[in-house]
Structures are given as structure tokens and as C-alpha cells.
Design an enzyme around this catalytic site. Structure first.
Site, PDB file in Angstrom:
ATOM      1  N   ALA A  48     -14.592   4.456   0.768  1.00  0.00           N
ATOM      2  CA  ALA A  48     -13.627   3.911  -0.201  1.00  0.00           C
ATOM      3  C   ALA A  48     -14.260   3.722  -1.573  1.00  0.00           C
ATOM      4  CB  ALA A  48     -13.079   2.574   0.309  1.00  0.00           C
TER       5      ALA A  48
ATOM      6  N   ASP B 171       0.857  -1.176   0.000  1.00  0.00           N
ATOM      7  CA  ASP B 171       0.000   0.000   0.000  1.00  0.00           C
ATOM      8  C   ASP B 171       0.899   1.233   0.000  1.00  0.00           C
ATOM      9  OD1 ASP B 171      -2.690   1.054   0.131  1.00  0.00           O
ATOM     10  OD2 ASP B 171      -2.158   1.771   2.120  1.00  0.00           O
TER      11      ASP B 171
ATOM     12  N   LYS C 101     -15.374  17.378  -2.226  1.00  0.00           N
ATOM     13  CA  LYS C 101     -13.935  17.306  -2.504  1.00  0.00           C
ATOM     14  C   LYS C 101     -13.552  15.831  -2.499  1.00  0.00           C
ATOM     15  CE  LYS C 101     -11.639  17.089   1.935  1.00  0.00           C
ATOM     16  NZ  LYS C 101     -12.769  16.494   2.641  1.00  0.00           N
TER      17      LYS C 101
ATOM     18  N   ASP D 277      -2.174  -1.420   6.632  1.00  0.00           N
ATOM     19  CA  ASP D 277      -2.483  -0.934   7.975  1.00  0.00           C
ATOM     20  C   ASP D 277      -3.905  -0.417   8.115  1.00  0.00           C
ATOM     21  OD1 ASP D 277      -2.252   1.306   6.433  1.00  0.00           O
ATOM     22  OD2 ASP D 277      -0.730   2.299   7.663  1.00  0.00           O
TER      23      ASP D 277
ATOM     24  N   LEU E 226     -14.877  10.391  -2.138  1.00  0.00           N
ATOM     25  CA  LEU E 226     -15.074  11.828  -1.959  1.00  0.00           C
ATOM     26  C   LEU E 226     -15.901  12.054  -0.699  1.00  0.00           C
ATOM     27  CD1 LEU E 226     -18.266  12.269  -2.879  1.00  0.00           C
ATOM     28  CD2 LEU E 226     -17.284  12.341  -5.166  1.00  0.00           C
ATOM     29  N   SER E 227     -15.935  13.295  -0.230  1.00  0.00           N
ATOM     30  CA  SER E 227     -16.726  13.680   0.938  1.00  0.00           C
ATOM     31  C   SER E 227     -17.161  15.126   0.743  1.00  0.00           C
ATOM     32  CB  SER E 227     -15.907  13.519   2.223  1.00  0.00           C
ATOM     33  OG  SER E 227     -14.763  14.370   2.188  1.00  0.00           O
TER      34      SER E 227
END
Length: 681
Positions: free
Chosen positions: A378, A308, A394, A517, A382-383
Site C-alpha cells: 500500500a 472505499d 507496474k 473490507d 506498485l509491484s
């Protein structure tokens, strides 16, 4: 966990191992090692023969007694090897147990609404999953859990051995906390995720002690092979008694048993368990906990490593550094929209946007407007927030463009140029929109770890392919991949993409290792053949992986791979040595058995052994002592060098194959000289 290494032959461990070796003579324990069980049974039989001879006063009493003693030593030495390996694990477990204490916890009375700060104090042993506790500066975290509010500096040296404190905070991938660690500053509210007795520390202790150790597939296969060889030699020896009687040669039970024990693979049979335990112990010295020996074996055969990007290849703390308005918008509008859409965002990136807007552009939380929060996921990537008729968003450029009903090709040229410029510099562009209108781009920077490229070169020398997995766009991913030196990358990856890639590679017969993680890494960690979760990561990630890195250093998979290869090589090399050294025993015992009937067999006595009894006794003594001599090698493992498999095979055949042929000839001859000189036979 203490970072102080345990000496290979620590006096305390040796003393406890000597006692445990005797305890392991119990049939229920000895039967777990079939080769040693057979040796123990025939040792008991020779002991009974010795007692009979003692009562009847037979001439070969001393010879039978010595054979019985050395057969018992053979079993005890094998038990001793296993006990030393277990003792090193128990010493590590004792250090972990000393970190546990009956901590008192501040448990909120109203679990649904812990903001009223009304709590009661109770023992950590009374906590249950779902309880919310307050942990303040100087307090010990009472149980494993997830931070749901606050931020604090935590000392995790009891677990990792590292004295430097770490930050634990709500949201993101640094929210998991471990029971037994200490809050140094500030405060956090923690939701308990593990019941008493099943915490991460409890599971570590059980694994380190070996209470949950199971034989690996290769170990099981080798055990079956050794059992088969033991049965074959047992049948051969029984048959030999009849053949000898037919030819007029009288073979005693003691001699036949001595022949059996020297022919069956007692060397590898006695060391097999110790090799497996020591492999897991070597991982512990690198602060990596493996939940099974199978994971260690798989690490030795890994073909592809999925990494990752965030927190693994890079430091993971991407920070907002600039606001770049799109054509038709201005910086003030962009900053205000980014600020409003990030106030409820608990991710490090979201907080960095708020911090940049405050520090550089004078934004204030007093300007926060009420609206419907759109959380990050995921899937959507965006949020944002809906305020009145405005839909401020954004997130990833492609997700925001899709929401606005646009593609990158038809977006304003100034917007495209900003996105490409940020991506080509290795940064991450976040797009900001108000409904269908593009407001601009936020520049996030992430820093590649300075030593990562050299570590990937080592992996490549081992024949391991590295693949970077990231949710960033293809241009950003290419820039980071080039800087880090990975072999390939997967851009704009969702959790399903990671899982699908692993399954596709496994379908081609490849073994996959995965470091991660975050909670979104959990499915891939569970599917991978080797899943290394970071101790600093989320609880979900740690539960999904089959290894946990206490130092949270993803590049440590190099050491994990080396240890896996060491385990396989050590087991293979000592098996080769064990089978090869039987050849010398043929030359020692076979002539001794039949030389009286067939004098011509004296030509096979190439070692010039003193007498038939001396030859048999010397072979039995060597058979026992070689186990003790090989214990250091079984515990330390064969040194691994990143060279090709063919070169490794040639080297090990030369050392352990040829060495297994030569060493017994020398050893048995030296013992024969000593036995004859002392008048023991």
C-alpha cells in the site's frame, strides 16, 4: 443466519418471556434497573402490610391487596418487556447455534510446507491458530481463517441467509472464510486465525444473545437521570407524610407508596433496556451485527460517511481491458513486461492482466523467467520483478513515474494522453516501466453500482456527507465521484491518509462512519465512530470494525443510520411521554389524598373520579398497563423519515408530549369507571 423474520409477538418468545419475567424478580437481576428495583421493594413492603392487615382484619384489606398486586404487575410488565426483547435475540442465536457442528478438519502435518499434501483428520475443536487445513468440495470450513492457496465457491447462507455462493480466493480482499460455511466446488487451503470458542460465529451468538451487551453512554446518562428523579420523589413523598400529619390528614403507607410509584418514571424505567436491546435486534434483521449498542447510537448521529471506492461504490473487480504502448515502445514489449511483472501478483487486477495477455496476445506461462519478485504494498503502490538487468514494474502512474525519475509533465505526450483518456473515462491507468524507461499504460475498468447514486441522495437528505476514498489518481477519482454522486473524494489515499482524515474530522466535533473490507481499511475502521466491515472482507477488517455487514452491502449503512436514529428517537419520545403522563396522576391522586381535610381540592378532580380509593387504584393500574401498551412501540421503534431535525422535534413533541398529557386523563377515567362498576373500590 436465517433471513426469515421473527414475529413481533411470537408465541414461543412470549411463553419464554413470561417465565423469564418472574426469574428477573431476583434482587441481583432487578437491581440493574434502579427504578424497577425501588418499585419491587415498595411492592414487597405493601405485600407485608397486606399480610399484617389480613392478620388483624382491617377494613381496607381489599384496597391494600389490589395495590400490592398491581405494583407487582408493574415490575413484572417491565421485566416482560425486557425479556421479549432478549427473547428475540435468543431466537436468532438459536438459529445460529443450529449451524454449528463438530466438523472434521484435514490438517497438514508439515505446517511450514503444506505442498506435500500430507494431512491428518482431527476435530475442528482441536484446531489452533496457525494450523493449515485443506477444504475440498462438499467440506464444511472448520474454523475462521484466511485462504492462502486455491480458489473455491463457498455457500455462506448459514451466516448471511443468502443462498447465492461467493468466491473465496487467496490474495486480495476476498480471502477471509468463516467457520460453518460450505465449499461447493474446487478446493482451498486455509490458515486458521481463530481458536475454538472465539470464532466469528461464536462472537455473533454471544452478541445476539445479549451476553456482551453493555449500557450505552446515553442509556447510562438517562439511567442516572431516572435514579435522580426517583430519589427526589422519594424524599418528596416522605416529606408529604409529615406535612399531612401536621394538617390532620392520616396517610397510610399503602397510599404513600401508591403515590411514589405513580410519580417516579416507571414507564421509561421499565422500557429503557428493551429499547436498547430492540435497536440491536433491528440491525440483526438487516443482517448487520453490532458489537456494541454505542455503535448503534453513534450511527444515529453520523455526520460524514467515508466509503472505499473499490467494492463499495464500484463492484471492485477492475479488469485489464487494453495495453497502450508509450512512444518509443511497442505493444509486444509492453505486453511481455506486464505479463512477467504480474505472474506472481495474486490481486484480481494482476490476474486479469495475465488473463488478458494470454487470451488476446498469446502469452504463455512457459515464458516465465526466474527473478526477484517485488510484491505490491500500500505504500509503494506498485509491484514487479527483477530479471537479470531488467527492473520491470507496474503500478500507480505517479509511483512508476517517481521510480523512473520523471513527472507527468515531462513524460512523453502519448503516455500523458493515454493516462488522461483512461482516467477521464472513469477507468484506472496502470503504468509499466523497465527501469527508467516508460513502456506504456494498462487500462483497468471498474463499474459503479447502478443504484448507488440514489442511495447517496437518501443519505444527503438525512444530512450525511459522503466522501469517497480511493488510491486512484485525482482525475480517475473525480470521474468516479461524479458518476456515483458523492459529495467529496480523497484521491491517491494511503491508509495513513484515511486515518488522518478521520482524526481531522473528529477534531471538528463530527462523527464519522466508515465502510471497508480490506486489511488496509482496518486502521480507519478502528478509528471511526461507526466502522462497518464487510463479511466478505479480510479478518483484519472484521476485527477492527464495530459492526459487520453479513450481506457485504456497503450501502446498507443507510439502514444502519436509520436504525440508530430510530433508537435515539424512540428513547427520547418515550421519555417525554413518561414524564408528561405524570401530570394526570397529580390530578388523580393529590385531590384524593387531601380532599377530606381540604374540600377545596375537589376542584382539581377534573376527571370526576368516583372516590379517593378508586382514584388511587385507577392511577396505579394505569401506571402498570401503560408499560404493556408501549412494548410494541419500544420493540418496533418510531418510524424515521429523512426530514430536518426541527420538523422531527415538532412532530414528536406533538404526538408524545401532548399525547403523554391527554392519554392518561382518558385512561385513568376509563379504569375508574370499570373499578367503580365492579365494586373494587
Amino acid at each position: 443466519m436465517s433471513s426469515k423474520p421473527i414475529a413481533l409477538f411470537d408465541p414461543g418468545i412470549l411463553h419464554r418471556a413470561a417465565m423469564d419475567a418472574v426469574v428477573k424478580l431476583a434482587p441481583r437481576q432487578l437491581v440493574r434497573n434502579p427504578v424497577m428495583f425501588v418499585t419491587g421493594v415498595v411492592a414487597l413492603l405493601v405485600t407485608l402490610v397486606f399480610i399484617r392487615d389480613l392478620a388483624t382484619g382491617r377494613d381496607d384489606l381489599a384496597f391494600t391487596g389490589q395495590i400490592a398486586i398491581w405494583l407487582w404487575f408493574t415490575v413484572l410488565f417491565a421485566n416482560f418487556a425486557e425479556a421479549i426483547a432478549e427473547g428475540r435475540g435468543k431466537a436468532q442465536a438459536d438459529a445460529l447455534k443450529r449451524t454449528r457442528s463438530d466438523t472434521m478438519a484435514k490438517v497438514f502435518l508439515h505446517q511450514d510446507d503444506s505442498r506435500d499434501d500430507v494431512y491428518e483428520t482431527k476435530s475442528a475443536l482441536e484446531l489452533r491458530t496457525g494450523d493449515i487445513v485443506l477444504v475440498e468440495a462438499g467440506d464444511t470450513i472448520p474454523a475462521d481463517g484466511e485462504v492462502i492457496e486455491g480458489i473455491a465457491s463457498v455457500n455462506e447462507s448459514a451466516i448471511t441467509g443468502e443462498s447465492a455462493p461467493v468466491i473465496r480466493e487467496s490474495g486480495g480482499d476476498r480471502s477471509a472464510v468463516t467457520g460453518g460455511t460450505v465449499v461447493l466446488s474446487d478446493w482451498i487451503k486455509v490458515r486458521v486465525t481463530a481458536a475454538p470458542g472465539s470464532s466469528f460465529l461464536d462472537r455473533m451468538i454471544a452478541l445476539v444473545e445479549g451476553a456482551e451487551r453493555q449500557k450505552t453512554p446515553i442509556e447510562l446518562a438517562l439511567s442516572i437521570l431516572l435514579v435522580g428523579m426517583t430519589l427526589i420523589f422519594l424524599i418528596a413523598v416522605v416529606t408529604l407524610w409529615g406535612l399531612a400529619s401536621y394538617s390532620g390528614t392520616i396517610l397510610s403507607v399503602t397510599v404513600l407508596i401508591a403515590l411514589l410509584v405513580t410519580l417516579i418514571p416507571t414507564t421509561i424505567g421499565g422500557l429503557l433496556s428493551a429499547i436498547g436491546i430492540a435497536g440491536m435486534d433491528r440491525l440483526i434483521r438487516f443482517n448487520v451485527i453490532a458489537t456494541s449498542g454505542r455503535a448503534v447510537e453513534a450511527a444515529g448521529d453520523v455526520d460524514t460517511l467515508l466509503l472505499d471506492k473499490t467494492g463499495t461504490i464500484t463492484f471492485g473487480n477492475r479488469l485489464a481491458t487494453a495495453f497502450i504502448p508509450a512512444p518509443g515502445s511497442d505493444k509486444a514489449t509492453l505486453v511481455e513486461a506486464a505479463f512477467q511483472s504480474s505472474l506472481a501478483d495474486e490481486t484480481p487486477e494482476g490476474r486479469s492482466i495475465v488473463a488478458l495477455a494470454k487470451s488476446k496476445y498469446g502469452a504463455s506461462e512457459q515464458a516465465e523467467q526466474a527473478g526477484e519478485i517485488i510484491p505490491f504494498s500500500a505504500q509503494t503502490r506498485l509491484s514487479g520483478i527483477d530479471i537479470g538487468g531488467r527492473k520491470l514494474r507496474k503500478g500507480a502512474v505517479d509511483s512508476v513515474l517517481k521510480l523512473a525519475g520523471l513527472s507527468l509533465e515531462v513524460a512523453p505526450s502519448g503516455f500523458r494522453d493515454a493516462v488522461q483518456s483512461i482516467a477521464q473515462s472513469g477507468g484506472t491507468p496502470l503504468a509499466v516501466s523497465d527501469g527508467a524507461k516508460l513502456l506504456g499504460v494498462i487500462h483497468l475498468k471498474d463499474v459503479v453500482k447502478p443504484d448507488i447514486k440514489a442511495r447517496f441522495a437518501e443519505l444527503r437528505a438525512m444530512g450525511i456527507r459522503t466522501v469517497m476514498v480511493t488510491g486512484d489518481n485525482a482525475v480517475t477519482a473525480a470521474a468516479i465521484a461524479s458518476e456515483a454522486g458523492v459529495d467529496d473524494y480523497i484521491a491517491e489515499a494511503t491508509p495513513q491518509d484515511k486515518l488522518a482524515y478521520i482524526k481531522a474530522e473528529q477534531a471538528k466535533g463530527r462523527l464519522i462512519a466508515m465502510c471497508g473490507d480490506g486489511t488496509n481499511d482496518a486502521p480507519a475502521l478502528a478509528q471511526a465512530d461507526v466502522g462497518v466491515a464487510m463479511q466478505s472482507g479480510t479478518q483484519a477488517a472484521r476485527e477492527a470494525g464495530n459492526m459487520v455487514d453479513l450481506d457485504s452491502n456497503p450501502t446498507k449503512l443507510i439502514e444502519v443510520t436509520e436504525i440508530g436514529k430510530q433508537l435515539l428517537m424512540t428513547r427520547g419520545s418515550l421519555t417525554t411521554f413518561s414524564i408528561a403522563n405524570d401530570v394526570a396522576k397529580y390530578f388523580a391522586i393529590i385531590p384524593a389524598l387531601f380532599v377530606a381535610t381540604y374540600p377545596e381540592l375537589g376542584a382539581l378532580n377534573v376527571m370526576g373520579l368516583t372516590s379517593p380509593q378508586s382514584a388511587i387504584l385507577s392511577a396505579v393500574i394505569f401506571n402498570a398497563l401503560v408499560i404493556i401498551a408501549l412494548i410494541p412501540l419500544a420493540l418496533k421503534g418510531i418510524a424515521y423519515r429523512p426530514v430536518g431535525a426541527a420538523a422531527l422535534l415538532r412532530r414528536n413533541l406533538l404526538i408524545y408530549g401532548l399525547g403523554g398529557l391527554v392519554v392518561p386523563f382518558v385512561g385513568i377515567k376509563i379504569i375508574d369507571v370499570a373499578v367503580a362498576g365492579l365494586g373494587l373500590a
